[in-house]
Design a protein around this motif. Structure first.
Motif, mmCIF file in Angstrom:
data_model
loop_
_atom_site.group_PDB
_atom_site.id
_atom_site.type_symbol
_atom_site.label_atom_id
_atom_site.label_comp_id
_atom_site.label_asym_id
_atom_site.label_seq_id
_atom_site.Cartn_x
_atom_site.Cartn_y
_atom_site.Cartn_z
ATOM 1 N N THR A 92 0.798 -1.221 0.000
ATOM 2 C CA THR A 92 0.000 0.000 0.000
ATOM 3 C C THR A 92 0.836 1.279 0.000
ATOM 4 N N GLU A 93 2.099 1.192 0.385
ATOM 5 C CA GLU A 93 2.977 2.365 0.335
ATOM 6 C C GLU A 93 4.405 1.911 0.099
ATOM 7 N N ARG A 94 5.169 2.737 -0.583
ATOM 8 C CA ARG A 94 6.557 2.389 -0.897
ATOM 9 C C ARG A 94 7.388 2.347 0.389
ATOM 10 N N PRO A 95 8.085 1.237 0.612
ATOM 11 C CA PRO A 95 8.915 1.160 1.816
ATOM 12 C C PRO A 95 10.184 1.994 1.655
ATOM 13 N N ASP A 96 10.708 2.452 2.775
ATOM 14 C CA ASP A 96 11.957 3.193 2.786
ATOM 15 C C ASP A 96 13.086 2.228 2.418
ATOM 16 N N PRO A 97 13.886 2.543 1.384
ATOM 17 C CA PRO A 97 14.929 1.609 0.958
ATOM 18 C C PRO A 97 15.972 1.312 2.042
ATOM 19 N N LEU A 131 -1.321 0.310 -4.928
ATOM 20 C CA LEU A 131 -0.272 1.329 -4.914
ATOM 21 C C LEU A 131 0.092 1.751 -6.328
ATOM 22 N N HIS A 132 0.304 0.794 -7.210
ATOM 23 C CA HIS A 132 0.668 1.111 -8.590
ATOM 24 C C HIS A 132 -0.451 1.854 -9.309
ATOM 25 N N ARG A 133 -1.693 1.437 -9.068
ATOM 26 C CA ARG A 133 -2.824 2.107 -9.718
ATOM 27 C C ARG A 133 -2.932 3.560 -9.248
ATOM 28 N N GLN A 134 -2.759 3.778 -7.955
ATOM 29 C CA GLN A 134 -2.829 5.136 -7.414
ATOM 30 C C GLN A 134 -1.732 6.011 -8.027
ATOM 31 N N GLU A 135 -0.510 5.504 -8.094
ATOM 32 C CA GLU A 135 0.594 6.268 -8.678
ATOM 33 C C GLU A 135 0.368 6.513 -10.167
ATOM 34 N N TYR A 136 -0.136 5.508 -10.878
ATOM 35 C CA TYR A 136 -0.372 5.637 -12.314
ATOM 36 C C TYR A 136 -1.483 6.640 -12.600
ATOM 37 N N GLU A 137 -2.569 6.576 -11.845
ATOM 38 C CA GLU A 137 -3.667 7.535 -12.041
ATOM 39 C C GLU A 137 -3.214 8.962 -11.746
ATOM 40 N N THR A 138 -2.415 9.139 -10.709
ATOM 41 C CA THR A 138 -1.890 10.467 -10.385
ATOM 42 C C THR A 138 -1.005 10.978 -11.516
ATOM 43 N N ALA A 139 -0.141 10.121 -12.033
ATOM 44 C CA ALA A 139 0.745 10.522 -13.136
ATOM 45 C C ALA A 139 -0.060 10.853 -14.386
ATOM 46 N N ARG A 140 -1.102 10.077 -14.679
ATOM 47 C CA ARG A 140 -1.940 10.371 -15.854
ATOM 48 C C ARG A 140 -2.681 11.687 -15.700
ATOM 49 N N THR A 141 -3.194 11.943 -14.503
ATOM 50 C CA THR A 141 -3.900 13.200 -14.251
ATOM 51 C C THR A 141 -2.966 14.386 -14.418
ATOM 52 N N GLU A 142 -1.772 14.289 -13.860
ATOM 53 C CA GLU A 142 -0.806 15.379 -13.997
ATOM 54 C C GLU A 142 -0.395 15.573 -15.449
#
Length: 161
Positions: A92-97, A131-142
């Protein structure tokens, strides 16, 4: 959204392990892949438990004592619980590397928990899909917002005056 060559412009979806980009439209055998991932991760978890059982029997045969045996069992249980939680949160969220790198050994010991997290998440979606869908939708909207501002050739604009 494509240029003159017919290639799509804008952001592209990030592939997910075992699913590629089929998670975007749930096509290309997505349901079958999800079922296979769920079955595979459950089978791997069961096989891992069988191997751990052999290790437990090896400790009993070696007669290392009940304290050492208890320590090993508790260690695997705690590490599996931590691995389950960390893996579940990573969907659900990117972990800290840096944190992920420092916990690599602990996550390796708790591999059963990570496999079970993968199994349970694949029952509802591709692991990491939300997580990927949320990031992808945000990138498409921007991208759409930025592209809408830049319509036309700026050199052809009429000058007001």
């Amino acid at each position: 959204m494509s240029d003159e060559t017919g290639t799509p412009t804008g952001p592209r979806p990030e592939p997910i392990r075992f699913f590629g980009t089929t998670w975007v439209d749930h096509d290309g055998g997505y349901a079958g892949r999800r079922a296979a991932v769920a079955a595979g991760s459950l089978a791997a978890a069961v096989a891992s438990c069988v191997i751990l059982r052999f290790a437990y029997e090896g400790l009993a045969i070696a007669a290392v004592g009940s304290f050492v045996t208890l320590l090993v069992v508790v260690m695997f249980a705690i590490c599996s619980a931590i691995a389950f939680r960390r893996t579940w949160e990573a969907f659900t969220e990117r972990p800290d590397p840096d944190t992920q790198a420092s916990l690599r050994g602990l996550l390796a010991i708790g591999f059963v928990g990570a496999l079970l997290a993968y199994f349970f998440r694949s029952l509802t979606e591709a692991p990491g899909e939300k997580l990927h869908r949320q990031e992808y939708e945000t990138a498409r909207t921007e991208h759409t917002r930025r592209a809408a501002r830049r319509t036309g050739n700026p050199s052809r604009k009429r000058r007001r005056g």
